[in-house]
Scaffold this motif. Sequence first.
Motif, short mmCIF file in Angstrom:
data_model
loop_
_atom_site.label_atom_id
_atom_site.label_comp_id
_atom_site.label_asym_id
_atom_site.label_seq_id
_atom_site.Cartn_x
_atom_site.Cartn_y
_atom_site.Cartn_z
N ALA A 260 44.94 -56.74 23.69
CA ALA A 260 46.23 -57.01 24.32
C ALA A 260 46.55 -56.04 25.45
N LEU A 261 45.77 -54.98 25.56
CA LEU A 261 46.01 -53.97 26.60
C LEU A 261 45.26 -54.33 27.88
N ALA A 262 45.70 -53.77 28.97
CA ALA A 262 45.04 -53.97 30.26
C ALA A 262 43.72 -53.21 30.29
N ASP A 263 42.83 -53.61 31.21
CA ASP A 263 41.50 -52.99 31.30
C ASP A 263 41.57 -51.47 31.47
N PRO A 264 42.41 -50.93 32.37
CA PRO A 264 42.46 -49.47 32.50
C PRO A 264 42.86 -48.77 31.20
N ALA A 265 43.76 -49.37 30.47
CA ALA A 265 44.18 -48.76 29.20
C ALA A 265 43.04 -48.76 28.20
N ARG A 266 42.26 -49.85 28.15
CA ARG A 266 41.15 -49.90 27.22
C ARG A 266 40.08 -48.88 27.59
N TYR A 325 35.95 -47.52 21.03
CA TYR A 325 34.70 -47.07 21.65
C TYR A 325 33.64 -48.17 21.63
N HIS A 326 33.32 -48.68 20.46
CA HIS A 326 32.17 -49.57 20.31
C HIS A 326 32.43 -50.97 20.85
N ASP A 327 33.68 -51.38 20.98
CA ASP A 327 33.94 -52.71 21.51
C ASP A 327 33.96 -52.75 23.03
N GLN A 328 33.81 -51.60 23.65
CA GLN A 328 33.71 -51.56 25.11
C GLN A 328 32.25 -51.80 25.52
N PRO A 329 32.01 -52.34 26.70
CA PRO A 329 30.64 -52.53 27.18
C PRO A 329 29.90 -51.19 27.27
N ALA A 330 28.59 -51.24 27.14
CA ALA A 330 27.79 -50.02 27.20
C ALA A 330 28.02 -49.27 28.50
N SER A 331 28.18 -50.01 29.58
CA SER A 331 28.41 -49.35 30.87
C SER A 331 29.69 -48.55 30.86
N ALA A 332 30.74 -49.07 30.21
CA ALA A 332 32.01 -48.35 30.13
C ALA A 332 31.86 -47.09 29.27
N ARG A 333 31.12 -47.20 28.18
CA ARG A 333 30.93 -46.02 27.32
C ARG A 333 30.16 -44.94 28.07
N ARG A 334 29.12 -45.35 28.81
CA ARG A 334 28.36 -44.36 29.58
C ARG A 334 29.23 -43.71 30.65
N ALA A 335 30.06 -44.49 31.28
CA ALA A 335 30.95 -43.94 32.31
C ALA A 335 31.92 -42.93 31.70
N ALA A 336 32.43 -43.26 30.50
CA ALA A 336 33.35 -42.33 29.83
C ALA A 336 32.64 -41.00 29.55
N HIS A 337 31.41 -41.07 29.07
CA HIS A 337 30.68 -39.83 28.76
C HIS A 337 30.33 -39.04 30.01
N ARG A 338 29.99 -39.75 31.10
CA ARG A 338 29.71 -39.02 32.34
C ARG A 338 30.95 -38.26 32.81
#
Length: 914
Positions: A260-266, A325-338
């Motif tokens: 229900a949240l917007a993409d930036p919030a997720r 964390y896990h429901d986000q795409p792998a690319s988003a998780r990698r970006a978060a860690h970078r």
Amino acid sequence: MILGRARERAHIASLVQAMRGGRSFALLVEGPAGIGKSTLLDDAVAHAGDVRVLRTRGFEGETDLPYAGLLELAGPILPLADALPEPQRLALHGALALADAPPGDRFAVPAALLALLGAAAEDGPLLVVADDVHWLDAATREALLFAARRASWEGLGVLLAARDGDGEPIEAPGLDRLALEALDRDSALALVRDAPGDPGPPLAPVAIEAVVDAGAGNPLALLELRRRLTPEERAGEVDPVAPLRAGSALHDSFARRLEALADPARLALCVVAAAGHAPPGTVERALAALDVPAGALDAARDAGLLSGDATAPALRHPLLAAAAYHDQPASARRAAHRALAGAVADPARRAWHLAHAATGPDAEAADALAAAARDARARGAHVEAARAGVRAAELTPDPAQRAGRELEAAVDATLGGQLALAGELADRAARHAPAPESAATAELVRARVDMRTGDPLGGARRVEALAEQAAAVGQDAAAGMLLLEAAMAHMVGGDTGALLELAGRARAAAAAAGAHEVEMLAGLATGSTLVALGRRVEGEPLLDAAAPIFAAADPLAQTAELVAMGATALAWLERFDEAERVCERMVDAARRAGAPGRLVYPLDVRAQVRWRRGRWAAALADADEAVRLARETGQVPLLAATLPTLARAEAGIGRVDAARDHGAEALALAETAGGAATAMQARAALGFAELTAGRADAALAWLDAAAQTTRARGYEPATTLMAGDHVEALLRAGRREDAERETAALADAAVRTGGAWAAAVAARCRAMLDDDAPPPPPVAMPFEQARADLVVGERLRRARRRAEARSPLEAALAAFERLGAEPWAARAVGELRATGGEHAAATPPTPVAELTPHELQVALLVADGLTNREVAAALFLSPKTIEHHVGAIMRKLDLRSRTQLATLLGGEREPVEA
């Protein structure tokens, strides 16, 4: 308000109340996610009143950060560490990266944590609370569990919570467990009907029933299912049963709330989840690097998904964090860690974020993780070092460097007790290693893993092959050390022929290389084995040549077990002063170093020596401590080896049930690990226990089996002390011919070895068989001398020479009473009465009878002049616990001063001059 947990809350409240009175407790609360573990812990803290509380929590993202949980827990009381004994202070400061400290025993930090918590509890009761223990880093969890197991009378409560049914179970032997079950139906109905914080209209009865049925009594699932209901479902206008699935309700519910949240919030919540328990400001910096608006988290906070302030936001529940964390795409998780890698200052956190951001081999991430592994290794956190090393190897582009890192990780895994991982890494490194020396190192790690995981002979063959390779290229010193290591693998298995052959080759190789220390060590192994086989003339000079090794005995050295084995051989030779002197050095050094894991073997050997010398209270105390430490430090092979010593000490004083339990446990462990020598000792101890209890047939079953091993292996009778027991059991069972044959064999062994014990016991056995046999010669082992006096008295009484019988029977009785050998004293009393003599009033009970083994150990150290604080440091306990024990000791023994205690225990102490 907490619904349906009255029993659990009352139980914890009673523990906390007892803690206020000085009692300690350790409780592990277990249950599935959402069952209410954290709520129960929070409730305990809320009702703790003025009790001081220390808290920590495991986070999924911090499981690989060494001592992350310990730093949070101990931070508020770290100034107290300055008053701890130096080894403990250094271990604690080194673990928390507050100072450089040399590597020590694996359990030095756990012992230091217990001392620190004990110091904090001196000012009043202390409650330690740790949530999500399954996600604590391994080093913190090991330290916390060790401290929890040893908490006693310091007014220290340890309240832990861990998820069950999710990954590896928490191994916590010795801790009480409280399993949280589903809420009862009435409580579940009340929770759904009156859910806190829900401003919507009341639920229709059909909706309430549907939610309760689907939620299966899980409080979090019930609340989330309730939250998911549409207005029509809440009003009962639509049947809500179909969409409610208990198995995935929590994840599905959290996922829907996140959708229900917007993409930036997720994306922002993914960063929060990946950050874990990061320092304040970390998430803000990472979001700025991702160009995520500063207000992206506002909607999540408004939806009740976040806790904490803007500088350190956190998701409200671990399952919510997992979904974010896990429901986000792998690319988003990698970006978060970078982004997080650039936002944190801690090198280990940065390294792991870089690793999670990598999509393939990455030299920068690999180097950062290798550095993190080195740091963890230096701080004694070998499990975390292994994990960092494994991931560093996976990310390393260069094959040779990858193999090197796999090898380092394998060594760390071995030191951290993760032997299966160590073996896997060694195999992997062997495949990747381009250099022969790297392949050899990998093979050595693999061999050591085999030797510790049930295949000691296979491991020994691997090490022997490596020794041959080293010798082929002229590395004789290395070959000698490897051959010695292979020889020691046969010590537990009891293959003395292989041990002698390998130790002899090791000695020759070391001599050729001029490696005198290795030569002496190999001579020590050879000499000890020869003595065990009754070849005293050959073996004793080799023990004498190892005098410099004995004099410098170091419990932290790799060869410590070999030195303790040599001390055992000295005891078999009846050189008791020297044997005890070696053990004293090792025990004292291990205590000073704060190394509980290295105390086990020397304590066990010292117990054996003291038992033979007739200092049974001290022997029982040592054996009990050795077993407890082996159990608490997870050293299963040493536990198996120490249990028979404890069983024999317990049996002698009449604690036959405990002896049976410990002997049976030793036998089960020995048979699992293939330890023939340990199994023999266990059977001998069980036979002695049954003989002491007057059950000759049961004793004979054990002793016959033990005798088969001694004959097959050619062991010297003094190694087990069972020969006299066996003959007595045979006679009581009516097997006279067998008893005569065993007596003759023992007499032959006495001639061959020159052993005074064997000669005296053989004479005692002849006296049991033949009323005309000469009386046994005196022997400098009080229990054996008393048994000889008993046999002589029994023989005279049977011959109706009652007046003559009284003197040896009175001597036997006095000795048995001095030792605390109550069953044997009762037998002597019966014989005395049969002579018509009067049994004088019993001597005062021995400390063995009055005190627990733990109290005995405390009493012995107090009698040596140590203060309560010094005793606490030596036994890895708190001063308050020692104070409690000293008070109990004084009351039980009706003493008024430490001087009186020292006088009473004088016969048990008899310090051996260095």
